[in-house]
Design a protein around this motif. Sequence first.
Motif, PDB file in Angstrom:
ATOM      1  N   GLN A 150      23.425 -31.063  32.600  1.00 29.88           N
ATOM      2  CA  GLN A 150      22.589 -31.166  31.554  1.00 29.88           C
ATOM      3  C   GLN A 150      21.011 -30.560  32.102  1.00 29.88           C
ATOM      4  OE1 GLN A 150      21.829 -34.667  29.383  1.00 29.88           O
ATOM      5  NE2 GLN A 150      22.893 -35.995  30.964  1.00 29.88           N
ATOM      6  N   ILE A 151      20.234 -29.972  31.348  1.00 27.13           N
ATOM      7  CA  ILE A 151      18.996 -29.537  31.660  1.00 27.13           C
ATOM      8  C   ILE A 151      18.084 -30.373  30.754  1.00 27.13           C
ATOM      9  CG2 ILE A 151      17.191 -27.819  31.719  1.00 27.13           C
ATOM     10  CD1 ILE A 151      20.010 -25.784  32.308  1.00 27.13           C
ATOM     11  N   VAL A 152      17.273 -31.232  31.400  1.00 26.74           N
ATOM     12  CA  VAL A 152      16.433 -32.213  30.532  1.00 26.74           C
ATOM     13  C   VAL A 152      14.782 -32.291  31.226  1.00 26.74           C
ATOM     14  CG1 VAL A 152      18.405 -33.523  29.660  1.00 26.74           C
ATOM     15  CG2 VAL A 152      16.951 -34.377  31.857  1.00 26.74           C
ATOM     16  N   ALA A 153      14.138 -32.561  30.314  1.00 25.95           N
ATOM     17  CA  ALA A 153      12.626 -33.013  30.918  1.00 25.95           C
ATOM     18  C   ALA A 153      12.707 -34.362  31.479  1.00 25.95           C
ATOM     19  CB  ALA A 153      11.600 -32.628  29.803  1.00 25.95           C
ATOM     20  N   VAL A 154      12.534 -34.670  32.622  1.00 27.07           N
ATOM     21  CA  VAL A 154      12.334 -36.147  33.064  1.00 27.07           C
ATOM     22  C   VAL A 154      11.081 -36.545  32.767  1.00 27.07           C
ATOM     23  CG1 VAL A 154      12.715 -37.612  35.004  1.00 27.07           C
ATOM     24  CG2 VAL A 154      14.291 -35.647  34.638  1.00 27.07           C
ATOM     25  N   THR A 155      10.923 -37.625  32.191  1.00 23.70           N
ATOM     26  CA  THR A 155       9.595 -38.367  31.756  1.00 23.70           C
ATOM     27  C   THR A 155       9.210 -39.554  32.391  1.00 23.70           C
ATOM     28  OG1 THR A 155      10.467 -39.393  29.881  1.00 23.70           O
ATOM     29  CG2 THR A 155       9.713 -36.979  29.581  1.00 23.70           C
ATOM     30  N   ASP A 156       7.850 -39.873  32.552  1.00 24.97           N
ATOM     31  CA  ASP A 156       7.549 -41.176  32.891  1.00 24.97           C
ATOM     32  C   ASP A 156       7.515 -42.072  31.759  1.00 24.97           C
ATOM     33  OD1 ASP A 156       6.138 -43.594  33.522  1.00 24.97           O
ATOM     34  OD2 ASP A 156       4.573 -42.339  34.556  1.00 24.97           O
ATOM     35  N   PRO A 157       8.412 -42.827  31.476  1.00 28.38           N
ATOM     36  CA  PRO A 157       8.551 -43.768  30.313  1.00 28.38           C
ATOM     37  C   PRO A 157       7.405 -44.436  29.892  1.00 28.38           C
ATOM     38  CG  PRO A 157      10.372 -44.273  31.638  1.00 28.38           C
ATOM     39  CD  PRO A 157       9.435 -43.606  32.415  1.00 28.38           C
TER      40      PRO A 157
ATOM     41  N   ALA B 273       6.889 -49.674  27.855  1.00 29.06           N
ATOM     42  CA  ALA B 273       6.077 -50.393  28.522  1.00 29.06           C
ATOM     43  C   ALA B 273       7.159 -51.104  29.282  1.00 29.06           C
ATOM     44  CB  ALA B 273       5.096 -51.191  27.878  1.00 29.06           C
ATOM     45  N   ARG B 274       8.257 -51.150  28.905  1.00 30.27           N
ATOM     46  CA  ARG B 274       9.395 -51.964  29.699  1.00 30.27           C
ATOM     47  C   ARG B 274      10.773 -51.483  29.715  1.00 30.27           C
ATOM     48  NH1 ARG B 274       8.099 -54.824  32.375  1.00 30.27           N
ATOM     49  NH2 ARG B 274       6.882 -56.223  31.388  1.00 30.27           N
ATOM     50  N   GLN B 275      11.070 -51.529  31.459  1.00 32.48           N
ATOM     51  CA  GLN B 275      12.405 -50.950  31.797  1.00 32.48           C
ATOM     52  C   GLN B 275      13.137 -52.217  32.447  1.00 32.48           C
ATOM     53  OE1 GLN B 275      10.443 -47.391  33.582  1.00 32.48           O
ATOM     54  NE2 GLN B 275      12.595 -46.678  33.290  1.00 32.48           N
TER      55      GLN B 275
ATOM     56  N   LEU C  35      17.067 -57.431  34.968  1.00 33.40           N
ATOM     57  CA  LEU C  35      16.263 -57.337  36.135  1.00 33.40           C
ATOM     58  C   LEU C  35      15.246 -56.421  35.802  1.00 33.40           C
ATOM     59  CD1 LEU C  35      19.363 -56.415  38.469  1.00 33.40           C
ATOM     60  CD2 LEU C  35      17.949 -58.579  38.532  1.00 33.40           C
ATOM     61  N   VAL C  36      14.054 -57.192  35.522  1.00 33.73           N
ATOM     62  CA  VAL C  36      12.932 -56.324  34.863  1.00 33.73           C
ATOM     63  C   VAL C  36      12.329 -55.397  35.923  1.00 33.73           C
ATOM     64  CG1 VAL C  36      10.576 -56.583  33.872  1.00 33.73           C
ATOM     65  CG2 VAL C  36      12.431 -58.134  33.040  1.00 33.73           C
ATOM     66  N   TYR C  37      12.080 -54.051  35.504  1.00 37.56           N
ATOM     67  CA  TYR C  37      11.443 -53.226  36.709  1.00 37.56           C
ATOM     68  C   TYR C  37       9.950 -53.578  36.684  1.00 37.56           C
ATOM     69  CZ  TYR C  37      15.605 -50.294  35.975  1.00 37.56           C
ATOM     70  OH  TYR C  37      16.951 -49.605  35.951  1.00 37.56           O
ATOM     71  N   LEU C  38       9.298 -53.852  37.750  1.00 37.67           N
ATOM     72  CA  LEU C  38       7.927 -54.134  38.055  1.00 37.67           C
ATOM     73  C   LEU C  38       7.330 -52.635  38.283  1.00 37.67           C
ATOM     74  CD1 LEU C  38       8.087 -57.099  40.007  1.00 37.67           C
ATOM     75  CD2 LEU C  38       7.597 -56.907  37.552  1.00 37.67           C
ATOM     76  N   LYS C  39       7.649 -51.851  39.051  1.00 44.92           N
ATOM     77  CA  LYS C  39       7.258 -50.538  39.703  1.00 44.92           C
ATOM     78  C   LYS C  39       8.318 -49.553  39.747  1.00 44.92           C
ATOM     79  CE  LYS C  39       4.295 -48.469  42.863  1.00 44.92           C
ATOM     80  NZ  LYS C  39       3.445 -48.727  43.971  1.00 44.92           N
ATOM     81  N   LEU C  40       8.354 -48.244  39.525  1.00 40.63           N
ATOM     82  CA  LEU C  40       9.204 -47.302  39.649  1.00 40.63           C
ATOM     83  C   LEU C  40       8.980 -46.515  40.848  1.00 40.63           C
ATOM     84  CD1 LEU C  40      11.788 -45.606  38.779  1.00 40.63           C
ATOM     85  CD2 LEU C  40      10.253 -44.210  37.715  1.00 40.63           C
ATOM     86  N   CYS C  41       9.395 -46.525  41.998  1.00 40.25           N
ATOM     87  CA  CYS C  41       9.274 -46.231  43.100  1.00 40.25           C
ATOM     88  C   CYS C  41       9.852 -44.814  43.656  1.00 40.25           C
ATOM     89  CB  CYS C  41       9.222 -47.187  44.517  1.00 40.25           C
ATOM     90  SG  CYS C  41       8.562 -48.813  44.185  1.00 40.25           S
ATOM     91  N   LYS C  42      10.840 -44.668  43.020  1.00 38.73           N
ATOM     92  CA  LYS C  42      11.645 -43.316  43.363  1.00 38.73           C
ATOM     93  C   LYS C  42      12.568 -43.168  42.362  1.00 38.73           C
ATOM     94  CE  LYS C  42      14.240 -40.837  46.643  1.00 38.73           C
ATOM     95  NZ  LYS C  42      14.880 -40.760  47.870  1.00 38.73           N
ATOM     96  N   GLN C  43      12.747 -42.045  41.685  1.00 46.05           N
ATOM     97  CA  GLN C  43      13.475 -41.510  40.918  1.00 46.05           C
ATOM     98  C   GLN C  43      13.826 -39.929  41.061  1.00 46.05           C
ATOM     99  OE1 GLN C  43      12.508 -41.874  36.605  1.00 46.05           O
ATOM    100  NE2 GLN C  43      14.577 -41.502  35.972  1.00 46.05           N
TER     101      GLN C  43
END
Length: 154
Positions: free
Chosen positions: A56-63, A69-71, A139-147
């Motif tokens: 699939q072709i999508v736009a990857v965003t920063d939530p 605010a919560r992942q 498991l609450v995400y505190l910081k996204l380091c790599k995606q």
Amino acid sequence: MSKPKPTPLDEVSKAIVTELQEDGRRSYAAIGKAVGLSEAAVRQRVQRLVDGGVMQIVAVTDPIELGFARQAMIGVRATGELEPIADALAELREVDYVVITAGSYDLLAEVVCESDADLLEIISQRIRTIPGVTATETLVYLKLCKQTYSWGVR
């Protein structure tokens, strides 16, 4: 939830996927030049890959930038058939990723929501009420380091 087994990709289709993983906005003409096909032939192949569920072709965003605010990743323990539980999780609009796993959890579900209050509501009122769900761990995400989504093709 089960999908038909995909047919193996030929080398040209793999090259097209690789080109799009490097730059999802790359033009069909540029891809055609790189893989040795016409623009129209690339367009047709891309459409077949999309229609076949291969990509699939999508736009990857920063939530966070979009107000989410919560992942969190939610580990789910369950009894009985797992596929119906996975299907129920996948129907929740805040859930963007569901897998059936081996190990401590029977399923994992990634959730993207606006606040801790929304996360609490999703877990306690919607996920834990799915028939067969016996326990969850969040498991609450505190910081996204790599995606990344560019793992290539084989």
